[in-house]
Enzyme design. Structure first.
Site, mmCIF file in Angstrom:
data_model
loop_
_atom_site.group_PDB
_atom_site.id
_atom_site.type_symbol
_atom_site.label_atom_id
_atom_site.label_comp_id
_atom_site.label_asym_id
_atom_site.label_seq_id
_atom_site.Cartn_x
_atom_site.Cartn_y
_atom_site.Cartn_z
ATOM 1 C CG HIS A 3 21.162 -0.435 6.920
ATOM 2 N ND1 HIS A 3 21.201 -1.727 7.358
ATOM 3 C CD2 HIS A 3 20.907 0.316 8.022
ATOM 4 C CE1 HIS A 3 20.976 -1.766 8.665
ATOM 5 N NE2 HIS A 3 20.781 -0.530 9.086
ATOM 6 C CE LYS A 8 12.006 -3.964 -4.195
ATOM 7 N NZ LYS A 8 12.739 -3.091 -3.321
ATOM 8 C CE1 TYR A 54 16.614 -6.048 0.286
ATOM 9 C CE2 TYR A 54 17.736 -3.982 0.796
ATOM 10 C CZ TYR A 54 17.074 -5.129 1.207
ATOM 11 O OH TYR A 54 16.866 -5.354 2.547
ATOM 12 C CE1 TYR A 73 18.204 -8.685 3.038
ATOM 13 C CE2 TYR A 73 16.353 -10.187 2.771
ATOM 14 C CZ TYR A 73 16.844 -8.912 2.921
ATOM 15 O OH TYR A 73 15.967 -7.845 2.953
ATOM 16 N N PRO A 87 7.987 -11.520 1.702
ATOM 17 C CG PRO A 87 8.151 -11.981 3.976
ATOM 18 C CD PRO A 87 7.437 -12.404 2.741
HETATM 19 P P1 FAD Z 1 -2.194 -2.649 5.214
HETATM 20 O O1 FAD Z 1 -0.983 -2.200 5.931
HETATM 21 O O2 FAD Z 1 -2.626 -4.059 5.356
HETATM 22 O O3 FAD Z 1 -3.369 -1.683 5.660
HETATM 23 C C1 FAD Z 1 -4.720 -1.948 5.386
HETATM 24 C C2 FAD Z 1 -5.563 -1.363 6.492
HETATM 25 O O4 FAD Z 1 -6.918 -1.509 6.134
HETATM 26 C C3 FAD Z 1 -5.371 -2.087 7.811
HETATM 27 O O5 FAD Z 1 -5.059 -1.153 8.824
HETATM 28 C C4 FAD Z 1 -6.688 -2.790 8.037
HETATM 29 O O6 FAD Z 1 -7.040 -2.855 9.415
HETATM 30 C C5 FAD Z 1 -7.652 -1.908 7.277
HETATM 31 N N1 FAD Z 1 -8.862 -2.591 6.807
HETATM 32 C C6 FAD Z 1 -9.006 -3.858 6.359
HETATM 33 N N2 FAD Z 1 -10.276 -4.093 5.999
HETATM 34 C C7 FAD Z 1 -10.963 -2.959 6.228
HETATM 35 C C8 FAD Z 1 -12.314 -2.587 6.053
HETATM 36 N N3 FAD Z 1 -13.215 -3.438 5.549
HETATM 37 N N4 FAD Z 1 -12.684 -1.336 6.379
HETATM 38 C C9 FAD Z 1 -11.773 -0.461 6.876
HETATM 39 N N5 FAD Z 1 -10.476 -0.763 7.064
HETATM 40 C C10 FAD Z 1 -10.076 -1.994 6.734
HETATM 41 N N6 FAD Z 1 6.414 -6.459 4.171
HETATM 42 C C11 FAD Z 1 7.737 -6.410 4.153
HETATM 43 O O7 FAD Z 1 8.286 -5.834 3.220
HETATM 44 N N7 FAD Z 1 8.479 -6.981 5.191
HETATM 45 C C12 FAD Z 1 7.879 -7.605 6.250
HETATM 46 O O8 FAD Z 1 8.551 -8.082 7.156
HETATM 47 C C13 FAD Z 1 6.498 -7.678 6.283
HETATM 48 N N8 FAD Z 1 5.862 -8.274 7.317
HETATM 49 C C14 FAD Z 1 4.500 -8.353 7.298
HETATM 50 C C15 FAD Z 1 3.833 -9.007 8.337
HETATM 51 C C16 FAD Z 1 2.448 -9.131 8.324
HETATM 52 C C17 FAD Z 1 1.747 -9.856 9.465
HETATM 53 C C18 FAD Z 1 1.723 -8.583 7.245
HETATM 54 C C19 FAD Z 1 0.209 -8.724 7.202
HETATM 55 C C20 FAD Z 1 2.382 -7.902 6.234
HETATM 56 C C21 FAD Z 1 3.775 -7.791 6.238
HETATM 57 N N9 FAD Z 1 4.470 -7.133 5.213
HETATM 58 C C22 FAD Z 1 5.794 -7.081 5.209
HETATM 59 C C23 FAD Z 1 3.791 -6.460 4.133
HETATM 60 C C24 FAD Z 1 3.632 -4.965 4.389
HETATM 61 O O9 FAD Z 1 3.482 -4.742 5.761
HETATM 62 C C25 FAD Z 1 2.436 -4.530 3.576
HETATM 63 O O10 FAD Z 1 2.790 -4.675 2.201
HETATM 64 C C26 FAD Z 1 1.948 -3.109 3.837
HETATM 65 O O11 FAD Z 1 1.399 -3.027 5.128
HETATM 66 C C27 FAD Z 1 0.893 -2.702 2.801
HETATM 67 O O12 FAD Z 1 0.262 -1.526 3.185
HETATM 68 P P2 FAD Z 1 -1.264 -1.279 2.852
HETATM 69 O O13 FAD Z 1 -1.547 0.084 3.372
HETATM 70 O O14 FAD Z 1 -1.525 -1.583 1.442
HETATM 71 O O15 FAD Z 1 -2.066 -2.388 3.652
HETATM 72 C C1 DHB Z 2 12.675 -6.679 7.349
HETATM 73 C C2 DHB Z 2 11.668 -7.317 6.679
HETATM 74 C C3 DHB Z 2 11.901 -7.813 5.425
HETATM 75 O O1 DHB Z 2 10.927 -8.426 4.753
HETATM 76 C C4 DHB Z 2 13.138 -7.700 4.817
HETATM 77 O O2 DHB Z 2 13.342 -8.235 3.589
HETATM 78 C C5 DHB Z 2 14.138 -7.045 5.485
HETATM 79 C C6 DHB Z 2 13.899 -6.533 6.764
HETATM 80 C C7 DHB Z 2 12.417 -6.150 8.708
HETATM 81 O O3 DHB Z 2 11.311 -6.349 9.208
HETATM 82 O O4 DHB Z 2 13.319 -5.542 9.292
#
Ligand code: FAD
Ligand code: DHB
Length: 388
Positions: free
Chosen positions: A72, A296, A384, A200, A292
């Site tokens: 995009h 980021k 962004y 948005y 979200p």
């Molecule tokens: P995570 O993806 O959370 O990975 C952590 C992993 O560690 C998980 O798989 C978990 O199961 C595992 N874990 C936890 N505790 C333990 C333990 N004690 N031992 C072993 N493993 C463990 N960001 C956006 O930008 N847009 C969005 O729309 C958006 N939607 C989201 C929706 C939800 C429900 C959530 C929770 C987050 C969302 N985010 C979104 C944020 C984004 O997905 C996260 O910032 C991203 O996943 C961060 O990655 P990470 O690897 O740090 O953590």
């Molecule tokens: C999506 C999630 C976001 O948080 C955002 O700012 C834009 C797109 C998505 O899930 O597609």
């Protein structure tokens, strides 16, 4: 078991770190509390910054992203019945890709397993010891038995609710937090895209976001009460709300379709400083959360582990601890800017029940300024796409 880096959590942070370390000749073992099927199907983020795309491409895991993701070059801000385009590429020379987080997870798991990387799924009772010395360890239960990994470093990539952050001594961490009085209601819909670019939308009824997944599946969100329940939202009620919030004066309407997934996520800003104590390092959601709105979260997880991989590389190749010692400071510089951007976007686009009439006018004037000033639009675009 013995390895160089014991990584807790197989999210984007943990898996990408393991992949980057492997390419640098550094061994790691990843332990994950959930099953492979679960991590490969949980719906989360969707927007990859240019820098995230570059890392995936440069390290050989970008093929499906290039094939299935959608590049995009702009986004739209909708308010007052009109849509205004922010031309990301014209303003920054960069773009974003819409490619779901669980597809990134699939690509990284496949790459690690193809390289004989070890990922232990469905572990429980994880504990971290010895982080003040040079021989830390991680213990856990796996397949009904207690296991132990002895390592040089432990990397906590276990998300906001994991054990790693809580293992940092309380005296060495400071936590900054803001919880927002609203959440996002997210749906997946079978329909053609309503728009070529993400929209948005700011509206007095609340924020809404039109995003996409594939030419056949769309991802839509709207601001809701974080304590609400999906059962209170029939499909008809959802469509009525989305139509009211995003439709513009030119007759454009959001496409309806079969809704096959509904969920509510809470919204918070959170930062833990420091991100390191002794031989334990934090990366991704384990140490920070953004609302979200700025897209980021996953991108910050990626930049954290890029810095960490560089630090571990210089430790093993040059015997230097400089980059590891500077990790927290370097990562936090980017994290605070992303925290600011995510907070700013959230504040500008959501409806705050307690806002005074004056504050509502300021919000509208801020949006007019952003779309009316190339300088302000450029600042939004740079943040962004992650252009710094
Ligand atoms: P995570 O993806 O959370 O990975 C952590 C992993 O560690 C998980 O798989 C978990 O199961 C595992 N874990 C936890 N505790 C333990 C333990 N004690 N031992 C072993 N493993 C463990 N960001 C956006 O930008 N847009 C969005 O729309 C958006 N939607 C989201 C929706 C939800 C429900 C959530 C929770 C987050 C969302 N985010 C979104 C944020 C984004 O997905 C996260 O910032 C991203 O996943 C961060 O990655 P990470 O690897 O740090 O953590
Ligand atoms: C999506 C999630 C976001 O948080 C955002 O700012 C834009 C797109 C998505 O899930 O597609």
């Amino acid at each position: 078991m013995r390895t160089q880096a014991a990584i807790i959590g197989a999210g984007p942070a943990g898996l990408l770190l393991s992949h980057l370390l492997h390419l640098q000749g550094i061994e790691s073992i990843v332990i994950e509390s959930r099953s492979r099927e679960d991590i490969e199907s949980t719906i989360r983020a969707g927007v990859l910054e240019q820098g995230t795309m570059d890392i995936l491409n440069d390290t050989g895991v970008g093929e499906r992203m290039r094939e299935l993701g959608a590049l995009h070059h702009g986004i739209e801000l909708a308010f007052g019945g009109r849509r205004h385009r922010i031309d990301l590429t014209d303003l920054t020379g960069k773009a974003i890709t819409v490619y779901p987080q669980h597809e990134v997870i699939k690509d990284l798991v496949a790459a690690r397993l193809a390289a004989q990387g070890q990922i232990l799924f469905e572990v429980s009772d994880v504990a971290i010891d010895g982080i003040d010395g040079t021989a830390p360890s991680v213990t856990f239960t796996h397949g009904g038995e207690r296991g132990r990994i002895d390592a040089d470093f432990v990397i906590g990539c276990d998300g906001f609710h994991g054990v790693s952050r809580k293992t940092l001594p309380e005296a060495s961490r400071t936590e900054f937090q803001r919880t927002y009085p609203f959440g996002w209601f997210g749906i997946l819909v079978e329909s053609a895209p309503s728009s070529e670019e993400l929209i948005y939308a700011q509206h007095e009824r609340g924020f809404a976001l039109i995003s996409t997944r594939t030419p056949e599946v769309q991802r839509l969100y709207f601001q809701c009460d974080p304590t609400d329940h999906v059962d209170n939202w029939s499909d008809d009620r959802i469509w009525a709300e989305l139509h009211a919030r995003v439709e513009t004066n030119d007759g454009w309407r959001v496409n309806e379709g079969r809704i096959f997934q509904k969920g509510i996520i809470g919204m918070r800003s959170f930062v833990c400083t420091t991100m390191r104590h002794g031989r334990l390092f934090l990366a991704g959601d384990a140490s920070h959360i953004v609302p979200p709105t700025g897209a980021k979260g996953m991108n910050l997880a990626v930049s954290d582990v890029k810095f960490l991989a560089e630090g571990l590389d210089s430790f093993y190749k040059q015997g230097s601890t400089g980059l590891l010692d500077g990790y927290s400071e370097r990562a936090l510089k980017r994290i605070w800017r992303a925290e600011y951007f995510s907070w700013w976007m959230t504040r500008m686009l959501h409806t705050f029940a307690e806002a005074t009439p004056f504050e509502r006018e300021m919000q509208r004037a801020e949006l007019e300024n952003v779309v009316g000033s190339r300088a302000l639009a450029q600042a939004l675009a740079e943040n962004y796409v992650g252009a710094f």
